[in-house]
Design an enzyme around this catalytic site. Structure first.
Site, PDB file in Angstrom:
ATOM      1  N   SER A 228       3.680  -0.222  -8.652  1.00 12.86           N
ATOM      2  CA  SER A 228       3.311  -0.440  -7.258  1.00 12.86           C
ATOM      3  C   SER A 228       3.086  -1.921  -7.002  1.00 12.86           C
ATOM      4  CB  SER A 228       2.025   0.319  -6.927  1.00 12.86           C
ATOM      5  OG  SER A 228       0.906  -0.319  -7.528  1.00 12.86           O
ATOM      6  N   ASP A 229       3.335  -2.338  -5.761  1.00 14.93           N
ATOM      7  CA  ASP A 229       2.768  -3.613  -5.350  1.00 14.93           C
ATOM      8  C   ASP A 229       1.253  -3.443  -5.386  1.00 14.93           C
ATOM      9  OD1 ASP A 229       2.398  -6.183  -4.450  1.00 14.93           O
ATOM     10  OD2 ASP A 229       3.771  -5.991  -2.766  1.00 14.93           O
ATOM     11  N   TRP A 230       0.537  -4.541  -5.484  1.00 14.73           N
ATOM     12  CA  TRP A 230      -0.901  -4.491  -5.719  1.00 14.73           C
ATOM     13  C   TRP A 230      -1.609  -3.885  -4.497  1.00 14.73           C
ATOM     14  CZ3 TRP A 230       1.695  -5.631  -9.566  1.00 14.73           C
ATOM     15  CH2 TRP A 230       1.163  -6.071 -10.773  1.00 14.73           C
TER      16      TRP A 230
END
Length: 757
Positions: A228-230
């Site tokens: 995932s993106d953060w």
């Protein structure tokens, strides 16, 4: 690591724990089974490694590193080998710093010049973006370090980036926004792909099965890890089921517990959980097996590489009267704060703590003495009359003025989109005032995306450096004074004004929805189709030498879509200095059943030529070069017909062209219903035989005195016949055609063509 053995020993809770980070930058370990944690780090154009003893530090607090040019500049090199070398350097830095995955490159399409993160992205063109990304990944991973291709997908704005839904039709999604990732995934095989924050057609990327499994894994063959993106995770169990393996950063056990509960209550299958865990373990094992304890990071060598790369990315946009290169024996004024303190990188998560930065003012000393005036401030956009007057006076008393201008972090950064396409007004005023007193004025730009240039007619030279990394000052001076011949080409169009941009009416959207109503017509595809004037076209870039193009050869005149087309062209340096040229190949579908762009980039090569030297460049085109994405077959599709092969030095400077006929083996789904038009039936092979009675009945309306009928009426009636659905003939035939006969026609057509043509 024996992954099979580890999988057999892991508890449900341990499996769930491996699917999220232990903190902001590390995966979790399972010490009892010998599973270590590994570290990941930003960013695509330099190592933004957070200090281990300061995990909570801000985005600008990281180890000293080397800042290479940002993606906006790198793509302008059009040089796969150069980007591979950059990747190698970054991979080596990661090895030296015990980093297992470098979070990049970003290859999202530049849909609008206003996107605050455009400086981290390559291009408006998916072919260029994906090829440059592939070279970046191959370079990093040649050092046995993982890449994380991002942000998958349609991350084209910062406004509401955590919640906005990009509403995109299927053809546009595949032909533009997914195509920017596809070549990089298929050819470079990144170890990880990072999902984006946003939704696509109402579904978060982090739990979008169509995106993460159906396309990425099943269609493209990706076998790595999806991260995932953060902070991009919404429903964690749904994400695991959709194909999201690793959540970053840590959820402090909250989402781990949700995974455990979902497996226990049957809403998440054990098989989906195990697939995700195995992908995490494979990534960790790759780091363990390939870590190089002997890697050495020579920052000074990488700085020199950063200078070299920057010099090959800069784009000479304008050079009237050959004002460049500068003559060293003239009085030269450097004007603008960026001459002393350059803006060389963007703001946000990719911000590098550079171990040194060289300014143009400092670098010019090895060539000549230059005078300097600040001209403007960067803390706000306020016209400082005293600073401008000082600059004007200096320009008056000089032979040439070089103004260093561009966007500050206040105008352009991750986290927010630009409000307009202009430079700070204090800089525009400075350029206007200086150019009014000094006809020999050059503007050097530092920006991450296009800017409007209201003063363009009043300056003789414009050099676009984009965000050129920590060595930008040296690279700029090498070009300004002629040691290096500029060779960059624009990876995006510079429109004359913001309202010309195809996304203008639909950016950044309405609340949490943004409609991609321009469809496939992004960047030059739109401007060319509209035959619209632009400031500078895609692929544009000048040189200190000249090149001639000749002898375009296509080694076939007719091919099938199963064949490859080989072609060659000769390019010669007709000037007096050595130079590099980017040879660009575009393809046009001469006649298509669907709307297609006027031309599309399908090949490029960068070559270096000495004065008088010539080289033959060979291109090979496969089926994809002639295809469009068919939303009926849900795949790439070639129509039989003629295609024009165009060779140019920009999208608006086509030097040579030739034609090829491509015969397609693809079949179009075709189902005949009462709503099918008579014209569509006529297009079928021997199609008229199916509707002879209908044509006969309709033709009676065309009988009679031709003069009385009139040519315009006849044309109208013929057009009406082609466009009429079959069922209309029941009304137009005085009950001589029945609904039952229409149904029989459809049955015959469907039986003969079996749903395909």
């Amino acid at each position: 690591m024996n992954i099979k053995h580890i999988m057999s020993k892991l508890t449900l809770e341990e499996k769930a724990s491996l699917l999220s980070g232990s903190d902001f930058w590390h995966t979790k370990s399972v010490e009892r089974l010998g599973v270590p944690q590994i570290m990941v780090s930003d960013g695509p154009h330099g190592l933004r490694k957070q200090r281990v003893d300061d995990d909570g530090a801000g985005v600008n607090q990281s180890i000293e590193a080397v800042c290479f040019p940002s993606a906006c500049a790198l793509a302008c090199s059009f040089d796969r080998d150069l980007i591979f070398r950059l990747g190698q350097a970054l991979g080596n830095e990661c090895q030296a710093e015990n980093v297992g995955v470098l979070l990049g490159p970003g290859t999202n399409i530049k849909r609008s010049p206003l996107c605050g993160r455009n400086f981290e992205y390559f291009s408006e063109d998916p072919y260029l973006a994906s090829n440059i990304a592939a070279s970046h990944i191959k370079g990093v991973q040649s050092k046995k370090v993982g890449s994380s291709l991002k942000h998958f997908a349609a991350n084209n704005q910062e406004n509401r980036r955590m919640s906005v839904s990009a509403e995109i039709d299927e053809r546009t999604l595949h032909e533009i926004y997914l195509a920017a990732f596809e070549t990089a995934v298929r050819e470079a095989r990144p170890q990880t792909v990072m999902c984006s924050y946003n939704k696509i057609n109402g579904v978060y990327s982090s739990q979008n099965k169509y995106l993460l499994t159906d396309v990425l894994r099943d269609k493209w063959g990706f076998d790595g890890l999806v991260v995932s993106d953060w902070g991009a995770v919404c429903d964690r169990p749904q994400g695991v089921a959709a194909g999201l393996d690793l959540e970053m950063p840590s959820s402090h056990g909250v989402n781990d517990a949700k995974i455990v509960e979902a497996v226990k209550n049957g809403t998440l299958s054990k098989e989906d959980l195990d697939k995700a865990v195995e992908n995490v373990l494979k990534l960790v094992d790759s780091y363990v097996q390939n870590h190089d304890d002997d890697a050495v990071w020579d920052k000074n060598a990488d700085h020199a590489l950063a200078v070299d790369i920057a010099s090959q990315c800069m784009v000479l946009l304008k050079n009237d009267d050959r004002i460049l290169p500068l003559q060293k024996n003239r009085k030269i004024a450097f004007i603008g704060k960026f001459a002393e303190k350059p803006r060389y990188q963007g703001g946000g998560s990719s911000h590098i703590n550079s171990f040194k930065v060289t300014s143009a003012l400092f670098a010019a000393e090895k060539y000549t003495n230059v005078s300097y005036a600040q001209g403007y401030g960067t803390d706000d956009d306020v016209i400082d009359t005293a600073l401008i007057n000082e600059a004007v006076e200096l320009a008056k008393n000089s032979d040439t003025a070089v103004i260093f201008a561009g966007l500050t972090d206040l105008f352009e950064s991750e986290g927010f989109d630009r409000k307009h396409m202009g430079l700070p007004e204090c800089q525009n005023e400075l350029i206007r005032r200086v150019a009014a007193v000094q006809p020999d004025t050059v503007v050097v730009l530092h920006n991450g995306s296009p800017v409007e240039m209201p003063w363009i007619e009043n300056v003789k030279g414009i050099l676009e450096t984009y965000l050129g990394g920590q060595g930008v000052g040296e690279a700029v001076c090498d070009i300004l004074f002629g040691r290096i011949n500029p060779s960059g080409k624009l990876a995006e169009t510079f429109p004359k004004k913001l309202s010309d941009n195809p996304s203008f009416l639909n950016f950044p959207g309405d609340g949490d929805t943004v409609r991609y109503s321009e469809g496939i017509f992004v960047g030059y595809r739109y401007y060319d189709y509209k035959d619209m004037d632009v400031l500078f076209p895609f692929g544009h870039g000048l040189s200190y030498t000249t090149f001639s193009y000749s002898d375009l050869k296509l080694y076939a005149k007719n091919i099938t879509d199963r064949d490859s087309l080989t072609l060659s062209v000769t390019v010669r340096n007709t000037g007096h200095v050595a130079g590099r040229e980017v040879v660009q190949l575009y393809v046009r579908d001469v006649e298509s059943s669907v709307v297609r762009p006027v031309k599309e980039l399908k090949g490029f090569e960068k070559i270096e030529l000495a004065p008088g030297e010539s080289k033959v460049i060979v291109f090979t085109l496969d089926k994809r070069a002639f295809s469009f994405y068919n939303d009926k077959t849900h795949d790439w599709f070639v129509e039989s017909g003629d295609f024009e092969i165009m060779i140019g030095s920009s999208s608006r400077d086509i030097k040579l062209s030739s034609s090829i006929h491509v015969e397609s083996s693809d079949k179009v789904p075709f189902v005949c219903t009462p709503d099918t038009t008579m014209g569509d039936i006529m297009k079928l092979k021997n199609g008229v035989k199916y509707i002879e009675k209908l044509v006969g009945e309709f033709s009676k309306n065309l009988e009679g005195d031709g003069a009385e009928l009139g040519e315009a009426t006849r044309l109208m009636m013929e057009a009406q016949m082609r466009d009429n659905p079959l069922h209309v003939m029941v009304s137009f035939s005085d009950e001589k055609i029945t609904h039952e006969e229409i149904a029989e026609i459809c049955d015959k057509v469907n039986a003969d063509f079996k749903g395909q043509i």
